[in-house]
Scaffold this motif. Structure first.
Motif, PDB file in Angstrom:
ATOM      1  N   TYR A 156       0.836  -1.206   0.000  1.00 35.91           N
ATOM      2  CA  TYR A 156       0.000   0.000   0.000  1.00 35.91           C
ATOM      3  C   TYR A 156       0.874   1.261   0.000  1.00 35.91           C
ATOM      4  O   TYR A 156       0.658   2.176  -0.774  1.00 35.91           O
ATOM      5  CB  TYR A 156      -0.925  -0.015   1.217  1.00 35.91           C
ATOM      6  N   PHE A 157       1.876   1.270   0.851  1.00 31.11           N
ATOM      7  CA  PHE A 157       2.689   2.483   0.978  1.00 31.11           C
ATOM      8  C   PHE A 157       3.769   2.625  -0.107  1.00 31.11           C
ATOM      9  O   PHE A 157       4.213   3.725  -0.392  1.00 31.11           O
ATOM     10  CB  PHE A 157       3.344   2.549   2.362  1.00 31.11           C
ATOM     11  N   PHE A 158       4.211   1.502  -0.660  1.00 35.14           N
ATOM     12  CA  PHE A 158       5.303   1.578  -1.651  1.00 35.14           C
ATOM     13  C   PHE A 158       4.868   1.139  -3.048  1.00 35.14           C
ATOM     14  O   PHE A 158       5.707   0.762  -3.852  1.00 35.14           O
ATOM     15  CB  PHE A 158       6.501   0.739  -1.182  1.00 35.14           C
ATOM     16  N   LYS A 160       3.780   2.689  -5.754  1.00 31.78           N
ATOM     17  CA  LYS A 160       4.318   3.402  -6.924  1.00 31.78           C
ATOM     18  C   LYS A 160       5.815   3.150  -7.103  1.00 31.78           C
ATOM     19  O   LYS A 160       6.288   3.019  -8.229  1.00 31.78           O
ATOM     20  CB  LYS A 160       3.974   4.896  -6.885  1.00 31.78           C
ATOM     21  N   GLU A 161       6.535   3.021  -5.985  1.00 31.80           N
ATOM     22  CA  GLU A 161       7.978   2.736  -6.082  1.00 31.80           C
ATOM     23  C   GLU A 161       8.191   1.302  -6.623  1.00 31.80           C
ATOM     24  O   GLU A 161       9.049   1.075  -7.470  1.00 31.80           O
ATOM     25  CB  GLU A 161       8.660   2.860  -4.714  1.00 31.80           C
TER      26      GLU A 161
ATOM     27  N   THR B 108       6.063  12.768  -6.282  1.00 37.75           N
ATOM     28  CA  THR B 108       4.867  12.614  -5.442  1.00 37.75           C
ATOM     29  C   THR B 108       5.250  12.413  -3.977  1.00 37.75           C
ATOM     30  O   THR B 108       4.523  12.822  -3.081  1.00 37.75           O
ATOM     31  CB  THR B 108       4.007  11.432  -5.961  1.00 37.75           C
ATOM     32  N   GLY B 109       6.382  11.762  -3.749  1.00 37.61           N
ATOM     33  CA  GLY B 109       6.873  11.589  -2.383  1.00 37.61           C
ATOM     34  C   GLY B 109       6.542  10.227  -1.794  1.00 37.61           C
ATOM     35  O   GLY B 109       5.599   9.564  -2.230  1.00 37.61           O
ATOM     36  N   LEU B 110       7.327   9.852  -0.795  1.00 37.06           N
ATOM     37  CA  LEU B 110       7.162   8.532  -0.152  1.00 37.06           C
ATOM     38  C   LEU B 110       5.815   8.442   0.562  1.00 37.06           C
ATOM     39  O   LEU B 110       5.312   9.434   1.088  1.00 37.06           O
ATOM     40  CB  LEU B 110       8.281   8.311   0.863  1.00 37.06           C
ATOM     41  N   PHE B 111       5.271   7.252   0.615  1.00 37.61           N
ATOM     42  CA  PHE B 111       4.011   6.919   1.318  1.00 37.61           C
ATOM     43  C   PHE B 111       2.777   7.597   0.725  1.00 37.61           C
ATOM     44  O   PHE B 111       1.697   7.503   1.282  1.00 37.61           O
ATOM     45  CB  PHE B 111       4.087   7.262   2.823  1.00 37.61           C
ATOM     46  N   LYS B 112       2.948   8.311  -0.385  1.00 41.06           N
ATOM     47  CA  LYS B 112       1.786   8.988  -0.972  1.00 41.06           C
ATOM     48  C   LYS B 112       1.333   8.255  -2.231  1.00 41.06           C
ATOM     49  O   LYS B 112       2.137   7.607  -2.890  1.00 41.06           O
ATOM     50  CB  LYS B 112       2.147  10.441  -1.305  1.00 41.06           C
ATOM     51  N   HIS B 113       0.061   8.420  -2.536  1.00 38.52           N
ATOM     52  CA  HIS B 113      -0.480   7.751  -3.711  1.00 38.52           C
ATOM     53  C   HIS B 113      -0.721   8.744  -4.837  1.00 38.52           C
ATOM     54  O   HIS B 113      -0.928   9.925  -4.591  1.00 38.52           O
ATOM     55  CB  HIS B 113      -1.807   7.069  -3.354  1.00 38.52           C
ATOM     56  N   PHE B 114      -0.726   8.207  -6.062  1.00 37.99           N
ATOM     57  CA  PHE B 114      -1.061   9.070  -7.193  1.00 37.99           C
ATOM     58  C   PHE B 114      -2.536   9.439  -7.093  1.00 37.99           C
ATOM     59  O   PHE B 114      -3.372   8.610  -6.742  1.00 37.99           O
ATOM     60  CB  PHE B 114      -0.829   8.325  -8.518  1.00 37.99           C
TER      61      PHE B 114
END
Lengths: 288, 256
Positions: A156-158, A160-161, B108-114
């Motif tokens: 959930y938190f990663f 996109k990475e 967008t930054g860590l822990f954030k969603h698009f």
């Protein structure tokens, strides 16, 4: 069967842990398959086998280990194996895939040594190899649930990475994604899921639950999110049908779960091929 | 005064005891379009990797936007299209929009969603490369040229100040190459993005680029396009290692 589930604790444990694994194994499996690293799950499950065999052997020799759930040592071995694979992949930059057979062989080697030293483990080991409906304890269910929370939280938190790293590692690195840290956490989590899944699916079959639902899902999905949802759906369906079949046939659930996912995969491939033929024929008819 | 975007100061790189690059000094400023040309094995891709911080120089230093590469953190200011971009796993289950949006991961930054905002930015980038109508298509189903446009959109989505491209036309048919270069010129002229383009196609690119750098282990020439055009073909052939004859658009027009 519903009555039996409501009556017997062991069946509740088996079904609940099976359904949880049906979500997390394909969820992680998607990221493994798209990176063409499907054999990593196999390598880690064999390392987990070495840990289990080691724990069972030590339980014959040392009192402390007789009270310890072998799953813990299995998980610890898998985590160690996952970190070693990462190190080896770094050492063999041009032959990264070599790390997998090296660790797989080491896992089998250690497992064979411990099994020989203990002169076999009988039904205990068979349960770990192919899974068992009756062997899942409340403690095992607790382990599975805790690990599932970690997996879902991590993805959930990663998300996109993980997507960026899976699609194009070099680009992700250039754009400043912390590849090394995320990859190491990912590998540890894969190892933990393998360790947690072996009670119900079995060491030898756990990798199938990470790859087969994904193999079917990527035939159906057009997007990454879609592939993720299809993988989970197919994983859940495989576990549900597999566990029901195992209960009625009184056989190891690992086999029935995996064969169910193989059947689903074949059905997906068949329907896709048929659909393609139909579309092709329609297209030709339109041209005529 | 223009801002310096890339500055290589006496950079050398040795790999396995072989000197791949020797004493490279190069300066790219805001809004410039540089073509980096040279024969196979001349070290072009290595220089790009050094500039991107994927490898470290054996000696010398590299600065990006005035900051040393080792401490440079504003990665979103760089857009990158690699030579291998279109060699990705074509079975990867991802839509064009998902691929382009992945260019905003760091921003967008860590822990954030698009969110819808990132989707909108991705659509804008796709519009620039004229691929917005393909946003829901699986990336693997597109042609090589279309895929490359998508990768450029991914590089552009974060609104970079610098676009680095390593032979981006590999695998694209001749017809699409011309429109591809026109698009680059528009990006440079209308959006003010500095471009560093590695290429083999010296004829086409040197007509488009404002500056040219000729590399074969070391920089043999760097300067404005008009000075490069004045160079004798024989001089270029000497450092290139084999005979080179440049064909300029004006030559073709004369022949016609």
């Amino acid at each position: 069967m519903i009555e039996a589930i409501l009556t017997y604790d062991f069946l509740q444990n088996a079904f609940l842990s099976g359904m949880i694994i049906g979500i997390v194994a394909p969820l992680l499996g998607l990221f493994i398959v798209v990176r063409r690293l499907a054999l990593i799950a196999d390598a880690l499950s064999h390392v987990a086998l070495a840990g289990i065999a080691g724990s069972l052997y030590l339980s014959q020799q040392v009192l402390f280990f007789s009270a310890l759930n072998p799953v813990y040592l299995g998980m610890a071995a898998a985590v160690g194996g996952s970190l070693l694979i990462e190190r080896l992949r770094g050492a063999y930059r041009h032959f990264e895939e070599l790390a997998i057979p090296i660790i797989l062989s080491a896992g089998i080697g250690f497992a064979a040594i411990f099994i020989s030293l203990a002169k076999g483990f009988g039904t205990d080991l068979v349960g770990y190899l192919f899974g068992s409906v009756s062997a899942v304890s409340r403690q095992d269910l607790g382990i599975v649930a805790s690990i599932a929370l970690c997996v879902i939280g991590f993805i959930y938190f990663f998300y996109k990475e993980l997507f960026a790293l899976s699609f194009d590692r070099e680009y992700a690195k250039v754009s400043g994604v912390h590849g090394k840290v995320i990859q190491t956490i990912f590998m540890i989590i894969v190892a933990l899921v393998i360790g947690a899944s072996m009670r119900i699916v079995g060491i030898l079959l756990v990798s199938s639950l990470m790859t087969l639902p994904v193999a079917a899902a990527i035939q159906l999905a057009k997007s990454f999110k879609g592939a993720m949802l299809y993988s989970i759906g197919i994983g859940e369906l495989s576990v549900l049908i597999g566990l029901i079949a195992a209960y009625y046939l009184d056989i190891a659930p690992g086999g029935t779960i995996v064969i169910t996912s193989v059947i689903i995969l074949l059905l997906v491939l068949f329907f896709k091929k048929t659909l393609r033929k139909m579309v092709g024929t329609k297209g030709e008819a339109d041209l005529i | 005064m223009k801002n310096t975007i890339i500055e290589c100061k006496d950079v050398s790189f040795t790999y396995d005891r072989t000197e791949v690059l020797e004493h490279i000094s190069l300066k790219v400023e805001q809004g410039e379009f540089w073509a980096l040309i040279g024969p196979n094995g001349s070290g072009k891709s290595t220089l790009i990797k050094l500039i991107l911080g994927l490898i470290k120089p054996s000696s010398g230093s590299i600065e990006l936007f005035g900051e040393n590469i080792s401490s440079f953190r504003q990665r979103e200011r760089i857009g990158y299209v690699s030579q291998k971009s279109n060699a990705f796993n074509s079975g990867f289950p991802a839509t064009v929009l998902e691929v382009v949006r992945s260019g905003l991961t760091r921003k967008t930054g860590l822990f954030k969603h698009f969110t819808k905002r990132e989707d909108q930015q991705a659509m804008e980038a796709l519009k620039i490369v004229k691929m917005d109508s393909y946003h829901s298509r699986p990336i693997g189903e597109l042609s090589g040229g279309q895929q490359q446009r998508v990768f450029i959109a991914r590089a552009l989505v974060g609104k970079p100040d610098l676009l680095i491209m390593d032979e981006p036309t590999v695998g694209i048919d001749q017809q699409n190459i011309a429109s591809f270069y026109t698009m680059l010129q528009t990006l440079n002229r209308d959006h003010g993005i500095a471009i560093l383009l590695v290429t083999h196609e010296i004829d086409i690119v040197t007509d488009l680029a404002s500056h040219v750098a000729c590399l074969n282990r070391t920089i043999h020439f760097h300067g404005v396009q008009s000075d490069y055009k004045k160079m004798d073909d024989l001089d270029i052939s000497n450092w290139y290692g084999h005979p080179v004859r440049r064909v300029h658009q004006s030559d073709e027009e004369v022949e016609r």
